[in-house]
Design a protein around this motif. Structure first.
Motif, PDB file in Angstrom:
ATOM      1  N   ALA A 282       0.829  -1.206   0.000  1.00  0.00           N
ATOM      2  CA  ALA A 282       0.000   0.000   0.000  1.00  0.00           C
ATOM      3  C   ALA A 282       0.862   1.253   0.000  1.00  0.00           C
ATOM      4  O   ALA A 282       0.575   2.224  -0.717  1.00  0.00           O
ATOM      5  N   ALA A 283       1.930   1.238   0.777  1.00  0.00           N
ATOM      6  CA  ALA A 283       2.820   2.399   0.833  1.00  0.00           C
ATOM      7  C   ALA A 283       3.466   2.660  -0.520  1.00  0.00           C
ATOM      8  O   ALA A 283       3.708   3.817  -0.896  1.00  0.00           O
ATOM      9  N   ALA A 284       3.722   1.582  -1.272  1.00  0.00           N
ATOM     10  CA  ALA A 284       4.341   1.748  -2.596  1.00  0.00           C
ATOM     11  C   ALA A 284       3.423   2.505  -3.549  1.00  0.00           C
ATOM     12  O   ALA A 284       3.901   3.165  -4.490  1.00  0.00           O
ATOM     13  N   LEU A 285       2.111   2.439  -3.301  1.00  0.00           N
ATOM     14  CA  LEU A 285       1.167   3.164  -4.164  1.00  0.00           C
ATOM     15  C   LEU A 285       1.388   4.671  -4.098  1.00  0.00           C
ATOM     16  O   LEU A 285       1.069   5.397  -5.041  1.00  0.00           O
ATOM     17  N   ILE A 286       1.884   5.144  -2.961  1.00  0.00           N
ATOM     18  CA  ILE A 286       2.120   6.580  -2.791  1.00  0.00           C
ATOM     19  C   ILE A 286       3.620   6.881  -2.646  1.00  0.00           C
ATOM     20  O   ILE A 286       4.001   7.945  -2.161  1.00  0.00           O
ATOM     21  N   GLU A 287       4.445   5.881  -3.036  1.00  0.00           N
ATOM     22  CA  GLU A 287       5.904   6.016  -3.015  1.00  0.00           C
ATOM     23  C   GLU A 287       6.413   6.398  -1.626  1.00  0.00           C
ATOM     24  O   GLU A 287       7.235   7.305  -1.456  1.00  0.00           O
ATOM     25  N   LYS A 288       5.881   5.694  -0.631  1.00  0.00           N
ATOM     26  CA  LYS A 288       6.303   5.907   0.757  1.00  0.00           C
ATOM     27  C   LYS A 288       6.799   4.595   1.346  1.00  0.00           C
ATOM     28  O   LYS A 288       6.583   3.509   0.792  1.00  0.00           O
ATOM     29  N   HIS A 289       7.425   4.702   2.513  1.00  0.00           N
ATOM     30  CA  HIS A 289       7.895   3.514   3.240  1.00  0.00           C
ATOM     31  C   HIS A 289       6.732   2.894   4.013  1.00  0.00           C
ATOM     32  O   HIS A 289       5.739   3.576   4.322  1.00  0.00           O
ATOM     33  N   GLN A 290       6.860   1.627   4.342  1.00  0.00           N
ATOM     34  CA  GLN A 290       5.810   0.919   5.088  1.00  0.00           C
ATOM     35  C   GLN A 290       5.433   1.611   6.380  1.00  0.00           C
ATOM     36  O   GLN A 290       4.278   1.589   6.809  1.00  0.00           O
ATOM     37  N   THR A 291       6.396   2.264   7.026  1.00  0.00           N
ATOM     38  CA  THR A 291       6.104   2.941   8.295  1.00  0.00           C
ATOM     39  C   THR A 291       5.059   4.045   8.122  1.00  0.00           C
ATOM     40  O   THR A 291       4.343   4.365   9.077  1.00  0.00           O
ATOM     41  N   LYS A 292       4.991   4.628   6.913  1.00  0.00           N
ATOM     42  CA  LYS A 292       3.989   5.664   6.673  1.00  0.00           C
ATOM     43  C   LYS A 292       2.587   5.081   6.795  1.00  0.00           C
ATOM     44  O   LYS A 292       1.695   5.710   7.385  1.00  0.00           O
ATOM     45  N   MET A 293       2.375   3.883   6.264  1.00  0.00           N
ATOM     46  CA  MET A 293       1.065   3.247   6.378  1.00  0.00           C
ATOM     47  C   MET A 293       0.760   2.898   7.830  1.00  0.00           C
ATOM     48  O   MET A 293      -0.387   3.039   8.283  1.00  0.00           O
ATOM     49  N   THR A 294       1.759   2.452   8.554  1.00  0.00           N
ATOM     50  CA  THR A 294       1.562   2.162   9.977  1.00  0.00           C
ATOM     51  C   THR A 294       1.092   3.400  10.713  1.00  0.00           C
ATOM     52  O   THR A 294       0.148   3.363  11.510  1.00  0.00           O
ATOM     53  N   GLU A 295       1.733   4.535  10.441  1.00  0.00           N
ATOM     54  CA  GLU A 295       1.372   5.794  11.085  1.00  0.00           C
ATOM     55  C   GLU A 295      -0.017   6.253  10.665  1.00  0.00           C
ATOM     56  O   GLU A 295      -0.805   6.739  11.490  1.00  0.00           O
ATOM     57  N   LEU A 296      -0.333   6.120   9.376  1.00  0.00           N
ATOM     58  CA  LEU A 296      -1.654   6.528   8.897  1.00  0.00           C
ATOM     59  C   LEU A 296      -2.751   5.682   9.528  1.00  0.00           C
ATOM     60  O   LEU A 296      -3.774   6.197   9.982  1.00  0.00           O
ATOM     61  N   GLU A 297      -2.560   4.375   9.574  1.00  0.00           N
ATOM     62  CA  GLU A 297      -3.599   3.484  10.085  1.00  0.00           C
ATOM     63  C   GLU A 297      -3.778   3.600  11.594  1.00  0.00           C
ATOM     64  O   GLU A 297      -4.845   3.269  12.119  1.00  0.00           O
ATOM     65  N   SER A 298      -2.765   4.088  12.289  1.00  0.00           N
ATOM     66  CA  SER A 298      -2.874   4.272  13.745  1.00  0.00           C
ATOM     67  C   SER A 298      -3.267   5.686  14.130  1.00  0.00           C
ATOM     68  O   SER A 298      -3.341   6.011  15.315  1.00  0.00           O
ATOM     69  N   GLY A 299      -3.522   6.557  13.134  1.00  0.00           N
ATOM     70  CA  GLY A 299      -3.925   7.928  13.423  1.00  0.00           C
ATOM     71  C   GLY A 299      -2.792   8.826  13.840  1.00  0.00           C
ATOM     72  O   GLY A 299      -3.016   9.909  14.383  1.00  0.00           O
ATOM     73  N   GLN A 300      -1.552   8.415  13.589  1.00  0.00           N
ATOM     74  CA  GLN A 300      -0.391   9.181  14.029  1.00  0.00           C
ATOM     75  C   GLN A 300       0.168  10.102  12.958  1.00  0.00           C
ATOM     76  O   GLN A 300       1.145  10.791  13.198  1.00  0.00           O
ATOM     77  N   ALA A 301      -0.441  10.102  11.776  1.00  0.00           N
ATOM     78  CA  ALA A 301       0.088  10.937  10.692  1.00  0.00           C
ATOM     79  C   ALA A 301      -1.051  11.480   9.841  1.00  0.00           C
ATOM     80  O   ALA A 301      -2.143  10.921   9.809  1.00  0.00           O
ATOM     81  N   SER A 302      -0.762  12.580   9.157  1.00  0.00           N
ATOM     82  CA  SER A 302      -1.710  13.165   8.210  1.00  0.00           C
ATOM     83  C   SER A 302      -1.382  12.675   6.807  1.00  0.00           C
ATOM     84  O   SER A 302      -0.296  12.154   6.558  1.00  0.00           O
ATOM     85  N   ILE A 303      -2.320  12.846   5.896  1.00  0.00           N
ATOM     86  CA  ILE A 303      -2.120  12.423   4.521  1.00  0.00           C
ATOM     87  C   ILE A 303      -2.571  13.537   3.588  1.00  0.00           C
ATOM     88  O   ILE A 303      -3.561  14.228   3.851  1.00  0.00           O
ATOM     89  N   THR A 304      -1.837  13.718   2.512  1.00  0.00           N
ATOM     90  CA  THR A 304      -2.208  14.742   1.532  1.00  0.00           C
ATOM     91  C   THR A 304      -3.415  14.260   0.724  1.00  0.00           C
ATOM     92  O   THR A 304      -3.688  13.054   0.638  1.00  0.00           O
ATOM     93  N   LEU A 305      -4.101  15.214   0.118  1.00  0.00           N
ATOM     94  CA  LEU A 305      -5.257  14.870  -0.708  1.00  0.00           C
ATOM     95  C   LEU A 305      -4.845  13.947  -1.853  1.00  0.00           C
ATOM     96  O   LEU A 305      -5.506  12.943  -2.140  1.00  0.00           O
ATOM     97  N   GLY A 306      -3.724  14.275  -2.492  1.00  0.00           N
ATOM     98  CA  GLY A 306      -3.273  13.472  -3.610  1.00  0.00           C
ATOM     99  C   GLY A 306      -2.963  12.040  -3.217  1.00  0.00           C
ATOM    100  O   GLY A 306      -3.335  11.087  -3.920  1.00  0.00           O
ATOM    101  N   ASP A 307      -2.268  11.865  -2.076  1.00  0.00           N
ATOM    102  CA  ASP A 307      -1.928  10.516  -1.624  1.00  0.00           C
ATOM    103  C   ASP A 307      -3.172   9.724  -1.244  1.00  0.00           C
ATOM    104  O   ASP A 307      -3.258   8.518  -1.507  1.00  0.00           O
ATOM    105  N   LEU A 308      -4.137  10.390  -0.632  1.00  0.00           N
ATOM    106  CA  LEU A 308      -5.361   9.684  -0.266  1.00  0.00           C
ATOM    107  C   LEU A 308      -6.095   9.194  -1.508  1.00  0.00           C
ATOM    108  O   LEU A 308      -6.562   8.040  -1.554  1.00  0.00           O
ATOM    109  N   LEU A 309      -6.180  10.042  -2.522  1.00  0.00           N
ATOM    110  CA  LEU A 309      -6.858   9.635  -3.751  1.00  0.00           C
ATOM    111  C   LEU A 309      -6.122   8.481  -4.440  1.00  0.00           C
ATOM    112  O   LEU A 309      -6.746   7.559  -4.974  1.00  0.00           O
ATOM    113  N   LEU A 310      -4.794   8.498  -4.381  1.00  0.00           N
ATOM    114  CA  LEU A 310      -4.013   7.411  -4.969  1.00  0.00           C
ATOM    115  C   LEU A 310      -4.262   6.099  -4.228  1.00  0.00           C
ATOM    116  O   LEU A 310      -4.403   5.035  -4.845  1.00  0.00           O
TER     117      LEU A 310
END
Length: 284
Positions: free
Chosen positions: A31-59
């Motif tokens: 999933a992180a590869a879809l937005i060219e991010k590291h796996q830790t970014k998905m961990t942070e997003l799914e735990s509510g610890q990070a924000s996401i840009t509109l573009g990345d969310l749509l991707l």
């Protein structure tokens, strides 16, 4: 890096993303590869610890195969303003960093259930009682009092949450304040208990509890979701060392079972009010 306060919107969006990723059969790394991010970014997003840009969310939504426009709009709405950083100014800055998640969850809940043993719950405290609690630390006292009282605004908002309490008799008799304040505090709780969305029960000393007792104070919170993943459900506990927000289904279920046992043992709503009037009278 400054600690991020998970907000209800971030937590809800994170749960939806985890649900959609799982439904799509993807790992966090994929999933992180879809937005060219590291796996830790998905961990942070799914735990509510990070924000996401509109573009990345749509991707992500495209990669997860989400095509329902109404569902997509609901998730975009969760992203809008979900950081809420400006919220913690003025009297709200009186909340500790670790308690700010609780405040945000309370304001978004449709159901709050509290078990308390030694002190009237914060959501039910009147101003004189709060002042007595903080009398040992008079710095910013007025703001501390206002910050605690403002939490009670959730009782009166449009579509208020259902709020239920089970408290031990000890919370009525432990004298944290002068007798006249204790009496006012009990009468205040009686008044609040008459609101249509508040239920209050007392577990008296004389009740035989066998294997069930108010040993661990806790709060159960449910936050409805506009998406498909279902509501957020948390068990909250606190002690001198830490505050804990637990969303593990087994843990929440265990607290839920404890809640069910305690409500069955405690007095009915009318019995509770009669008992509280009696205790208040003893402070005269």
């Amino acid at each position: 890096m400054a600690k991020v306060t998970p907000t209800a919107k971030k937590l809800l969006l994170g749960k939806e993303l985890a649900y959609l990723r799982d439904r799509a059969g993807l790992s966090q790394t994929q999933a992180a590869a879809l937005i060219e991010k590291h796996q830790t970014k998905m961990t942070e997003l799914e735990s509510g610890q990070a924000s996401i840009t509109l573009g990345d969310l749509l991707l992500l939504l495209k990669g997860f195969g989400v095509t329902d426009e109404a569902y997509i709009e609901a998730l975009l709405e969760l992203r809008r303003g979900n950081h809420q950083r400006g919220k913690w100014t003025g009297i709200r800055s009186m909340y500790s960093e670790s308690f700010r998640t609780m405040i945000d969850l309370e304001e978004n809940c449709d159901l709050i259930r509290t078990v308390e043993s030694e002190v009237p719950p914060g959501l039910l405290q009147c101003e004189p009682f709060i002042r007595s609690l903080f009398a040992h630390d008079p710095k910013d006292l007025d703001d501390r009092v206002k910050a605690r009282l403002v939490r009670q605004e959730i009782f009166y908002k449009e579509n208020p949450p259902q709020v239920a309490f089970v408290i031990s008799e000890a919370a009525l008799r432990r004298q944290y304040a002068p007798p006249e304040v204790m009496r006012e505090q009990i009468n205040y709780m009686i008044k609040l208990s008459k609101l249509p969305n508040i239920r209050l029960q007392v577990l008296p000393f004389k009740t035989r509890v066998q294997h069930t007792a108010i040993r661990d104070c806790f709060v159960l919170l449910r936050i409805p979701s506009p998406g498909a993943a279902g509501p957020l459900e948390f068990a909250y506990t606190e002690n001198l060392a830490e505050l804990r927000y637990m969303d593990d289904k087994r843990i929440v279920a265990a607290f839920d079972q404890s809640w069910a046992r305690l409500t069955g043992l405690a007095m009915s709503f009318e019995e509770t009010r009669r008992f509280m009037r009696k205790v208040a009278g003893e402070y005269s």
